[in-house]
Design an enzyme around this catalytic site. Structure first.
Site, PDB file in Angstrom:
ATOM      1  N   PRO A   1       0.782  -1.241   0.000  1.00  0.00           N
ATOM      2  CA  PRO A   1       0.000   0.000   0.000  1.00  0.00           C
ATOM      3  C   PRO A   1       0.811   1.288   0.000  1.00  0.00           C
ATOM      4  CG  PRO A   1       0.082  -0.890   2.207  1.00  0.00           C
ATOM      5  CD  PRO A   1       0.864  -1.838   1.340  1.00  0.00           C
ATOM      6  N   CYS A   2       2.114   1.217  -0.218  1.00  0.00           N
ATOM      7  CA  CYS A   2       2.905   2.438  -0.001  1.00  0.00           C
ATOM      8  C   CYS A   2       2.605   3.536  -1.025  1.00  0.00           C
ATOM      9  CB  CYS A   2       4.395   2.134   0.066  1.00  0.00           C
ATOM     10  SG  CYS A   2       5.004   1.176  -1.299  1.00  0.00           S
ATOM     11  N   ASN A   3       2.104   3.169  -2.212  1.00  0.00           N
ATOM     12  CA  ASN A   3       1.804   4.216  -3.186  1.00  0.00           C
ATOM     13  C   ASN A   3       0.312   4.494  -3.336  1.00  0.00           C
ATOM     14  OD1 ASN A   3       4.411   4.891  -3.971  1.00  0.00           O
ATOM     15  ND2 ASN A   3       4.538   3.099  -5.302  1.00  0.00           N
TER      16      ASN A   3
ATOM     17  N   ARG B   1      13.253  -3.080  -4.505  1.00  0.00           N
ATOM     18  CA  ARG B   1      13.162  -1.637  -4.549  1.00  0.00           C
ATOM     19  C   ARG B   1      14.521  -0.960  -4.660  1.00  0.00           C
ATOM     20  NH1 ARG B   1       8.478   0.913  -3.151  1.00  0.00           N
ATOM     21  NH2 ARG B   1       6.786  -0.569  -3.235  1.00  0.00           N
TER      22      ARG B   1
END
Lengths: 217, 599
Positions: free
Chosen positions: A160-162, B353
């Site tokens: 959910p970070c974006n 990432r």
């Protein structure tokens, strides 16, 4: 940044469930884990497996040999015999709230007929090719396996970070009121669901006024 | 033969070729969550009991084409409190668990099926199944749970009878072939929002003047008896789990058995409505439903058997054989495996990432030898474990003393008692406790030091130690020198260089530390040494790096030798945080080197 509070998330879920009921979709409240201070709605769907690869239980066949296979039951003419059962996969989608990101999160698991969970690779195999790139490019967060926050068992998660950033682009105005919050949840789900096989009927967006079944186009 | 004559007789009526109606068997579908709940039930409630327990199954008539009809055992099947969700039908199941694999294997499958079929037969003959039609979709789940390995063996049976011989004289028709659009709408409305409660699995349907109504199954005889007075048509109805164009699902078998047992005196022919309802975008579609005209196909005198007819119903396994299935859930349920995959996943996140090029495999495969299991050894071991290193050997000759645990983070107070445990052994055990998937061992040994005179009595021991050290270095990829004296670093430095191993040193001063990698000189030719002029100004090639001893000038001044020192100098007196800094640096240095193409 478009975030919602847990209270707003609850309202959105309840509105969403109401629409699901009207549309004869199968979203349900997980009442068994609800009281553990976290609302969770879920939907299951079963799909025919696309490819024959990823045959389940490859490694256990040896163990299984110790279990004798019985003689064929005297064949009964009323049985439609199939020599190789059609493999299928059951998907279980959960929508829960992320306290740290203040947005909804999609968790899901997928398993074979036996309950054997699909591996991350097998899940990828099931992802529509058109959706792979966006995930790889990180636009919708990343597909990871993690512990389900309420069940404590391994589930896949679209990170959910974006979400909040993305939602701000989709909904320029902050979501308010039951209808607005439902729109928030449905918009979010329509972006996060399809990459992992969860299609959302456009009817969720239609203004649903009559009790008649049927989508207002 | 009687059957064949019956069929021949049927043909005389000129109503078409009789064909045996074939039913699609159920495929079992067990939720992953079910096995979790089943494990708890077995541990907390069932324990060694082999008593049958009820299990709630469900099936649906809303599948998209291509899916096999599934009997679904959901996560809460053992403690079902909620009502079945809309669009899904109940199936009453029985779970019998055995305690050993032998029992599971040797238990007579015929007896099990017969017992299950007997219950079903009684439900049908007594009329109980008319009141609770979900009994017609009953099933048996026979299991053995190997909870040490998280292996579950199971075999489903969907009992049915070889009675009656049901035939149809014309191919099954689709619903739109026999019902008008208006009738279908009326049928769906009555099915979705019934006036009278009925079991969604099995019911009766009347059609009259373009209106359809769904009634409970038990009303069937009354409805049909009254039908000929009006121009009503009466159907046996069921929610059909099959999606095939000419074969109804398994549940129809038991419905027809019920009809034969209960009503065949009056009627041998039945119109059956196999209802399938898919909803897309809020619109219901039942056009793939089937209407079958079933003929019991036998002389009435042969009906109504006094004894239970032969039964069948064991499910075939995934190879299409009559046999049990097995599912290995250790990857999802075994705590050790869960820890392993969680640790791996956590590391992989770095690749996703921050550092997509990061080669974690090479780190994980590096076998690390830690010479010294004290302040530095403990901290380095933990850092390496964090990086996913799995093979780790600790060497130390000392025992854990009371002052150690506060600084040496693999030890606790208990390790100091009774004279203290060997550091190497205690540290290896602690690592295993932290992460059971580690392959680590502790070797109790003192490293021979130059300048320490070896007496005759110790000569043999020292020679052995040298040989052990040589083998240890041989068997590892990265050698960490984490001792508290300069002298003890000498022998492993020499052996490490001779064996072309990656040697790393960490040494502590009071408020300074040294972390370095030892140079690795090409052994074969002297010419590999670049001439001084060829050395670039800003970087020194790896082959030109010295060892700890060559670089003595920058080593912390306070690192002790054990000779001619006062107590505070014999022990490594150092600011506690410095050891963590040094341990962190030396670990990161290793990982950085391993990522380099030339290593």
């Amino acid at each position: 940044m478009a975030t919602i509070t847990y209270e707003e998330f609850k309202i959105a879920c309840m509105e969403f469930l109401e629409s699901s009921k009207k549309l004869e979709d199968t979203w349900k409240l997980r009442t068994d884990i609800q009281d553990k201070d976290g609302l969770c709605i879920h939907k299951m769907q079963c799909i025919k497996r696309k490819s024959s690869v990823g045959h389940e239980n490859k490694t256990v066949c040896k163990n299984e040999e110790q279990l004798k296979e019985e003689e064929e039951e005297s064949s009964d003419p009323s049985v439609l015999e199939s020599h190789h059962p059609t493999p299928f996969t059951t998907y279980d989608y959960h929508i829960v709230y992320s306290l740290s990101h203040s947005v909804p999160v999609l968790y899901f698991n997928a398993w074979h007929a036996s309950g054997q969970l699909l591996t991350l690779d097998e899940v990828w195999e099931g992802v529509e090719a058109t959706h792979r790139e966006p995930i790889l490019n990180n636009k919708w967060g990343t597909l990871t396996q993690t512990e389900h926050p309420l069940l404590g068992r391994p589930y896949f998660q679209l990170h959910p970070c974006n979400t909040a950033k993305l939602m701000a682009q989709v909904l320029p105005q902050p979501a308010t009121g039951p209808a607005g919050l439902k729109m928030y949840l449905t918009s979010w789900l329509s972006m996060f669901g399809p990459p992992v096989g969860l299609e959302l009927s456009l009817c969720y967006f239609a203004d649903y006024q009559s009790t008649q079944s049927g989508c207002v186009r | 033969m009687a059957t064949r004559e019956g069929l021949a007789a049927g043909m005389d009526h000129g109503r078409g070729e009789p064909t045996i109606l074939q039913f699609v068997p159920f495929s079992s579908a067990v939720d992953a969550g079910f096995w979790h709940h089943f494990t708890l039930l077995k541990l907390d409630v069932l324990q060694l009991s082999e008593q049958a327990v009820p299990v709630a199954g469900s099936y649906t008539n809303s599948d998209s084409p291509g899916l096999p009809p599934r009997l679904h055992v959901e996560y809460d099947a053992l403690e079902r409190k909620r009502a079945p969700s809309k669009g899904s039908c109940r199936a009453s199941g029985t779970l019998i668990n055995t305690n050993t694999i032998e029992e599971f294997r040797n238990h007579s499958k015929q007896d099990l099926l017969k017992a299950s079929a007997t219950t079903l037969w009684e439900a049908i003959t007594s009329g109980q199944a008319l009141q609770d039609p979900s009994l017609l979709a009953s099933f048996l789940m026979f299991t053995f749970a190997d909870l040490k390995k998280y292996h579950f063996y199971y075999w489903f049976a969907f009992p049915a009878f070889t009675y009656p011989k049901a035939v149809h004289r014309k191919p099954p028709q689709t619903l739109p072939d026999t019902f008008t659009q208006r009738e279908i709408s009326s049928l769906l409305a009555s099915y979705t929002c019934p006036e009278v409660e009925f079991d969604p699995g099995f019911f009766s349907v009347t059609k009259c003047d373009e209106e359809c109504t769904v009634h409970p199954l038990r009303d069937y005889p009354d409805l049909r008896a009254a039908a000929h007075k009006s121009n009503k048509e009466v159907y046996l109805g069921l929610s059909d789990p099959s999606t095939l164009p000419s074969n109804p699902g398994w549940t129809l078998r038991n419905l027809l058995t019920l009809a034969a047992v209960k009503w065949s005196k009056q009627w041998q022919n039945y119109k059956v409505l196999c209802l399938r309802v898919r909803t897309r975008n809020g619109v219901q579609d039942a056009s793939h439903s089937l209407v079958v005209e079933v003929d019991m196909g036998e002389e009435p005198s042969l009906l109504q058997p006094a004894e239970m007819p032969p039964s069948l119903g064991w499910e075939k396994n995934e190879r299409g054989k009559m046999g049990p299935r097995m599912v290995n859930l250790s990857a999802n349920m075994d705590p050790t495996k869960l820890a392993e995959s969680a640790v791996d996943l956590n590391l992989k996140l770095m690749r996703w990432r921050v550092a997509p090029q990061l080669d974690l495999g090479v780190v994980q495969q590096t076998r690390c030898l830690l010479l010294g299991a004290g302040t530095l050894g403990c901290a380095v071991a933990r850092c390496l474990m964090g990086w996913g290193v799995r093979n780790l050997t600790l060497v130390d000759s000392a025992k854990v003393s009371y002052s150690n645990p506060v600084r040496q983070n693999l030890f606790t107070f208990n390790d100091c008692l009774n004279g203290g445990r060997y550091k190497a052994v205690a540290a290896a055990e602690a690592l295993l406790q932290i992460f059971p998937k580690m392959h680590c061992k502790g070797v109790v040994m003192s490293i021979p030091m130059p300048g320490h005179t070896v007496g005759e009595s110790l000569l043999k021991q020292v020679k052995e130690d040298v040989s052990t050290l040589e083998h240890l270095i041989e068997d590892h990829d990265a050698i960490f020198l984490l001792m508290d004296s300069r002298e003890s670093r000498w022998l492993p430095t020499v052996i490490g260089a001779a064996k072309q191993k990656l040697v790393l040193t960490a040494a502590l001063g009071f408020d300074s530390f040294l972390v370095m990698r030892h140079g690795l000189r090409e052994m074969d030719t002297d010419s590999s040494l670049p001439s001084t002029s060829a050395i670039p100004r800003n970087s020194i090639p790896g082959s030109m790096l010295g060892c700890y001893f060559c670089n003595d000038v920058v080593a912390p001044g306070n690192v002790s030798s054990t000779q001619d020192r006062t107590l505070d100098q014999q022990c490594t007196v150092t600011r506690p945080g410095v050891s963590y800094l040094a341990a962190g640096h030396v670990t990161e240095l290793l990982v950085a080197i391993l990522q380099h193409p030339d290593k």
